[in-house]
Design an enzyme around this catalytic site. Structure first.
Site, short mmCIF file in Angstrom:
data_model
loop_
_atom_site.label_atom_id
_atom_site.label_comp_id
_atom_site.label_asym_id
_atom_site.label_seq_id
_atom_site.Cartn_x
_atom_site.Cartn_y
_atom_site.Cartn_z
N GLY A 186 0.90 -1.26 -0.04
CA GLY A 186 -0.08 0.01 0.08
C GLY A 186 0.81 1.06 -0.02
N ALA A 187 2.08 0.91 -0.74
CA ALA A 187 3.08 2.17 -0.47
C ALA A 187 2.57 3.57 -1.09
CB ALA A 187 4.27 1.67 -1.23
N SER A 188 1.41 3.46 -2.19
CA SER A 188 1.16 4.68 -2.75
C SER A 188 0.16 5.36 -1.72
CB SER A 188 0.36 4.16 -4.18
OG SER A 188 -0.58 3.37 -3.80
N GLY A 189 -0.16 4.84 -0.74
CA GLY A 189 -1.23 5.48 0.24
C GLY A 189 -0.87 6.63 1.13
N ARG A 231 -0.96 -1.52 -6.28
CA ARG A 231 -1.33 -1.57 -7.53
C ARG A 231 -1.03 -0.56 -8.51
NH1 ARG A 231 -7.46 -1.86 -6.09
NH2 ARG A 231 -6.82 0.09 -5.28
N GLY A 281 3.09 3.66 20.95
CA GLY A 281 4.75 4.17 20.51
C GLY A 281 4.97 5.47 20.85
N ASP A 297 -12.51 4.33 16.19
CA ASP A 297 -11.22 5.07 15.76
C ASP A 297 -10.18 5.39 16.67
OD1 ASP A 297 -9.76 6.08 13.46
OD2 ASP A 297 -10.29 7.94 13.98
N HIS A 308 -6.64 3.33 21.06
CA HIS A 308 -5.59 4.18 21.86
C HIS A 308 -5.92 4.64 23.18
CE1 HIS A 308 -4.42 4.60 17.53
NE2 HIS A 308 -5.27 5.72 17.31
N1 LIG Z 1 -3.78 7.17 6.85
C1 LIG Z 1 -3.76 7.33 8.53
O1 LIG Z 1 -3.57 8.29 9.10
C2 LIG Z 1 -4.12 6.18 9.22
C3 LIG Z 1 -4.54 4.87 8.37
N2 LIG Z 1 -4.54 3.85 9.37
C4 LIG Z 1 -4.67 2.33 8.43
O2 LIG Z 1 -3.69 2.07 7.56
C5 LIG Z 1 -3.99 1.50 6.35
C6 LIG Z 1 -3.62 2.48 5.16
O3 LIG Z 1 -4.26 3.60 5.51
P1 LIG Z 1 -4.13 4.87 4.28
O4 LIG Z 1 -2.79 4.88 3.75
O5 LIG Z 1 -4.68 5.93 4.85
O6 LIG Z 1 -5.20 4.35 3.34
P2 LIG Z 1 -5.38 4.46 1.45
O7 LIG Z 1 -6.94 4.68 1.29
O8 LIG Z 1 -4.42 5.58 1.26
O9 LIG Z 1 -4.72 3.13 1.09
C7 LIG Z 1 -3.54 2.73 0.83
C8 LIG Z 1 -3.06 1.93 -0.49
O10 LIG Z 1 -4.06 1.13 -0.95
C9 LIG Z 1 -4.83 1.16 -2.13
N3 LIG Z 1 -6.21 0.89 -1.97
C10 LIG Z 1 -6.97 1.98 -1.48
N4 LIG Z 1 -8.49 1.54 -1.56
C11 LIG Z 1 -8.32 0.46 -2.00
C12 LIG Z 1 -9.26 -0.84 -2.13
N5 LIG Z 1 -10.54 -0.30 -1.97
N6 LIG Z 1 -8.98 -2.00 -2.60
C13 LIG Z 1 -7.71 -2.14 -2.62
N7 LIG Z 1 -6.69 -1.27 -2.51
C14 LIG Z 1 -6.95 -0.13 -2.15
C15 LIG Z 1 -4.14 2.11 -2.74
O11 LIG Z 1 -2.98 1.70 -3.55
P3 LIG Z 1 -3.04 1.31 -4.90
O12 LIG Z 1 -4.48 1.77 -5.43
O13 LIG Z 1 -1.90 1.81 -5.47
O14 LIG Z 1 -3.07 -0.15 -4.89
C16 LIG Z 1 -3.82 3.11 -1.64
O15 LIG Z 1 -2.78 3.99 -2.27
C17 LIG Z 1 -5.46 1.42 6.49
O16 LIG Z 1 -5.92 0.09 7.25
C18 LIG Z 1 -6.02 2.55 7.43
O17 LIG Z 1 -6.94 2.20 8.38
C19 LIG Z 1 -4.42 3.79 10.44
C20 LIG Z 1 -4.07 4.83 11.11
C21 LIG Z 1 -3.96 6.29 10.72
O1 LIG Z 2 -5.38 6.38 14.36
C1 LIG Z 2 -5.71 7.50 14.31
O2 LIG Z 2 -5.02 8.36 14.88
C2 LIG Z 2 -5.09 9.73 14.35
C3 LIG Z 2 -4.29 10.66 15.46
O3 LIG Z 2 -2.99 10.48 15.57
P1 LIG Z 2 -1.89 11.43 16.26
O4 LIG Z 2 -0.78 10.64 16.36
O5 LIG Z 2 -1.94 12.41 15.10
O6 LIG Z 2 -2.71 11.94 17.37
C4 LIG Z 2 -6.45 10.22 14.01
O7 LIG Z 2 -6.48 11.49 13.39
C5 LIG Z 2 -7.11 9.30 13.08
O8 LIG Z 2 -8.63 9.37 12.77
C6 LIG Z 2 -7.12 7.69 13.64
O9 LIG Z 2 -7.46 6.92 12.69
#
Ligand SMILES: NC(=O)C1=CN([C@@H]2O[C@H](COP(=O)(O)OP(=O)(O)OC[C@H]3O[C@@H](n4cnc5c(N)ncnc54)[C@H](OP(=O)(O)O)[C@@H]3O)[C@@H](O)[C@H]2O)C=CC1
Ligand SMILES: O=C1O[C@H](COP(=O)(O)O)[C@@H](O)[C@H](O)[C@H]1O
Length: 590
Positions: free
Chosen positions: A110-113, A144, A280, A334, A339
């Site tokens: 999920g490196a693009s995310g 992907r 952490g 969440d 947390h």
């Molecule tokens: N963002 C945050 O601050 C936080 C995120 N998380 C958790 O970390 C994980 C990643 O979060 P985040 O980076 O925000 O997620 P993203 O929505 O950015 O998804 C990460 C990557 O997964 C792929 N993706 C997105 N949607 C789908 C789908 N429906 N089916 C298959 N692949 C998909 C995409 O990559 P590609 O299309 O290139 O394959 C995307 O770049 C999640 O489980 C999230 O709940 C937890 C705490 C905080």
């Molecule tokens: O896990 C999550 O944490 C962030 C808050 O993290 P913080 O380290 O910036 O305090 C929150 O914004 C997000 O909704 C939640 O999924």
């Protein structure tokens, strides 16, 4: 546990790595291989004696530091406990702890995310900068999206928003780091794509013992696909394989149990690192130190002296682009169920037998199981509505395009939790978490009881509650621990005020505080599980919240609306008042 696992291949004797994959025609499930060397090494020795990081890495085992400034000038303490580590010891460890002949590959799936860009790559770079990564390491981005190695590197270098970006030689170090970063595009459910990844990983491992970490930074609906494909096609054959799983770990008891069951088709519990990044955070890790290494606190840590405890999380922004995810979960799942509850467990647990991961997690499970499941009467939920202030208009939660107009998902919740054991019987633990509030911060506030027969009662007026001691642990921002005490105002009269005995981190320690993800990634690489969630902890956590969540959703309970940027619904104050509590004010003491 894993040594007797029937699905795991046996290795002939201790210390000899596995070389076989587990699949056979009659055993359809594959397991990531676990070398016995890793399992057989006690956790404590793995964390303290078997370090694989470099000479300038500030991470140390539990090391005594000189206690006061006369013994140790502040700078020495800051400079990373100098007496213990030397280049010589690092070199020895590299050789003896299989540094030269082993390698660690970290694949960010999920490196693009968003999370990968915001947190994971910056944390990995910070670890590299601090010399904390093993000598031979490779980082792979996997997703992907089509990207070349160069494009991944460009993306990573742009998102370097971490604390390192203003540091000396940052650009040189960044270049060295990027040379170790590669990208593989592929589907999450394609064994073929993971086989491609495996091929590339092998090239980089160049015949060394291969240790592999997969960070699941993808939406939860693809967790199992990834684990299945990685286990079949990209698991290490002669070293360890670990998987970091991001939250959410399910939506309730049933879905969480199903997720664990599915993960365990391919992984042993010891290979699963369920991350809760609040564990952490520096001040959360310090909680146990504060309690168990200071005589002044632990004896007071019970219903006898503590009136109530507050765990408060507040953000001054809304869901901002994460509405699609958030609407399916809400603030209780969440923030509270993970947390805040993790902090509460660390706060309230009994003294563990040792600092070993299993001993700590055993105590956390015990205290979680003593908590009474939440009931609707002890919960208030809210949702932010639009608000205009100073000519600026702030959106409502439902203005987010990814959120349905009639969404009842709470963006705020307050709850009272009780622990049914001898230490905490009757003490309200109040939790409050909200988005789009007036301030940003996270705190633990411990309000102590009144001084019995207080001689100075008259000096406090009618509000005796205001005169009780309060310990505040400011987790973020601007980390601090302070104790509110009553004090005589200097002068000829006898007037009292409330003052703070204040440990303000920025004033006391010049060293920057690492990001939570740095600590947790390093722990996972080192096999330290103390700060990761075990499956029985997770079950206990969901058991507390599931009945409430079901009731809220089945009865379509409407959240109380509060304006964006406000202090949240007034209902939260009534809830606190029901237990004679007044919420601490996060913004008052900066
Ligand atoms: N963002 C945050 O601050 C936080 C995120 N998380 C958790 O970390 C994980 C990643 O979060 P985040 O980076 O925000 O997620 P993203 O929505 O950015 O998804 C990460 C990557 O997964 C792929 N993706 C997105 N949607 C789908 C789908 N429906 N089916 C298959 N692949 C998909 C995409 O990559 P590609 O299309 O290139 O394959 C995307 O770049 C999640 O489980 C999230 O709940 C937890 C705490 C905080
Ligand atoms: O896990 C999550 O944490 C962030 C808050 O993290 P913080 O380290 O910036 O305090 C929150 O914004 C997000 O909704 C939640 O999924």
């Amino acid at each position: 546990m894993a040594l007797s696992c029937p699905k795991c291949p046996s290795s002939s004797r201790f210390g000899i790595p596995q070389t076989q994959r587990t699949a056979t025609a009659s055993a359809p499930f594959y397991h990531f291989s676990i070398p016995k060397r890793d399992l057989a090494t006690p956790m404590s020795s793995r964390t303290s004696n078997n370090r694989k990081h470099g000479p300038t890495c500030m991470r140390e085992a539990i090391t005594p530091v000189p206690v006061d400034e006369e013994e140790a000038p502040l700078e020495n303490v800051e400079n990373g406990l100098p007496a213990v580590r030397s280049n010589a010891s690092w070199n020895t460890e590299v050789n003896s702890a299989s540094g030269e002949d082993s390698t660690v590959s970290i694949t960010v799936v999920g490196a693009s995310g968003d999370l990968a860009k915001k947190k994971i790559f910056p944390a990995l770079f910070a670890l590299f900068y601090e010399d904390c990564l093993p000598k031979h390491f490779t980082i792979f981005g996997y997703a992907r999206s089509r990207m070349t190695d160069g494009e991944l590197r460009a993306m990573v270098s742009k998102t370097l928003t971490c604390r390192i970006d203003k540091r000396e030689n940052c650009n040189d170090k960044m270049e060295q780091f990027l040379e170790r970063c590669f990208y593989q595009s592929g589907q999450y459910n394609s064994e073929g794509s993971f086989a491609e990844l495996n091929k590339k990983l092998k090239e980089h491992e160049a015949g060394r013992i291969s240790n592999r970490m997969f960070y699941l930074s993808v939406p939860p609906n693809v967790f199992i696909d990834v684990v299945k494909c990685a286990s079949k096609s990209a698991s290490s054959l002669n070293g360890w394989t670990r998987v970091i799983v991001e939250k959410p770990f399910g939506r309730d008891s049933e879905s969480s149990a199903a997720l664990t069951r599915n993960l365990k088709q391919y992984l042993e519990e010891d290979q699963i690192f369920r991350i809760d990044h609040y564990l952490g955070k520096e001040l959360v890790e310090n909680l146990s130190v504060l309690r168990f290494s200071n005589l002044v606190f632990e004896p007071l840590w019970s219903r006898q002296y503590i009136r109530n405890v507050q765990l408060i999380f507040s953000e001054d922004f809304g869901t901002e682009g994460r509405g699609g995810y958030f609407d399916n979960y809400g603030i209780i799942r969440d923030i509270m169920q993970n947390h805040l509850l993790q902090i509460l467990a660390l706060f309230a647990m009994e003294t563990p037998v040792s600092l070993d991961a299993e001993d700590i997690r055993n105590e956390k499970v015990k205290v979680l199981r003593c908590m009474k499941p939440l009931i609707l009467d002890d919960v208030v939920i809210g949702q932010y509505k639009s608000h205009t202030k100073g000519g600026i208009s702030y959106p409502a939660y439902i203005d987010d395009k990814t959120v349905p107009n009639d969404s009842l998902t709470p963006t705020f919740a307050a709850a009272a939790i009780f622990i049914n054991n001898a230490r905490w019987d009757g003490v309200p633990f109040l939790m409050k978490a909200g988005k789009a509030l007036h301030t940003k911060g996270a705190q633990i506030r411990v309000q102590f009881r009144h001084v019995p027969g207080n001689l100075y009662k008259k000096s406090f007026g009618t509000d005796l509650d205001r005169a009780t001691n309060e310990l505040v642990i400011r987790v973020q921002p601007d980390e601090a621990i302070y104790l509110k005490i009553n004090n005589k105002i200097p002068g000829l009269g006898m007037r009292l005020d409330r003052s703070n005995l204040n440990l303000h981190y920025a004033a006391r320690y010049s060293k920057e505080i690492p990001d939570a993800y740095e600590r947790l990634l390093l722990d996972a690489i080192e096999g330290e599980r103390r700060l990761f969630i075990r499956s029985d902890e997770l079950d206990a956590a969901w058991a507390l919240f599931t009945p409430l969540l079901k009731e809220l959703e089945e009865n379509k309970i409407a959240p109380e609306l509060y304006p964006f940027g406000s202090r949240g619904p007034v209902g939260a104050h009534y809830l606190a008042a029901k237990y004679n509590v007044r919420w601490g004010d996060l913004s008052a003491e900066h």
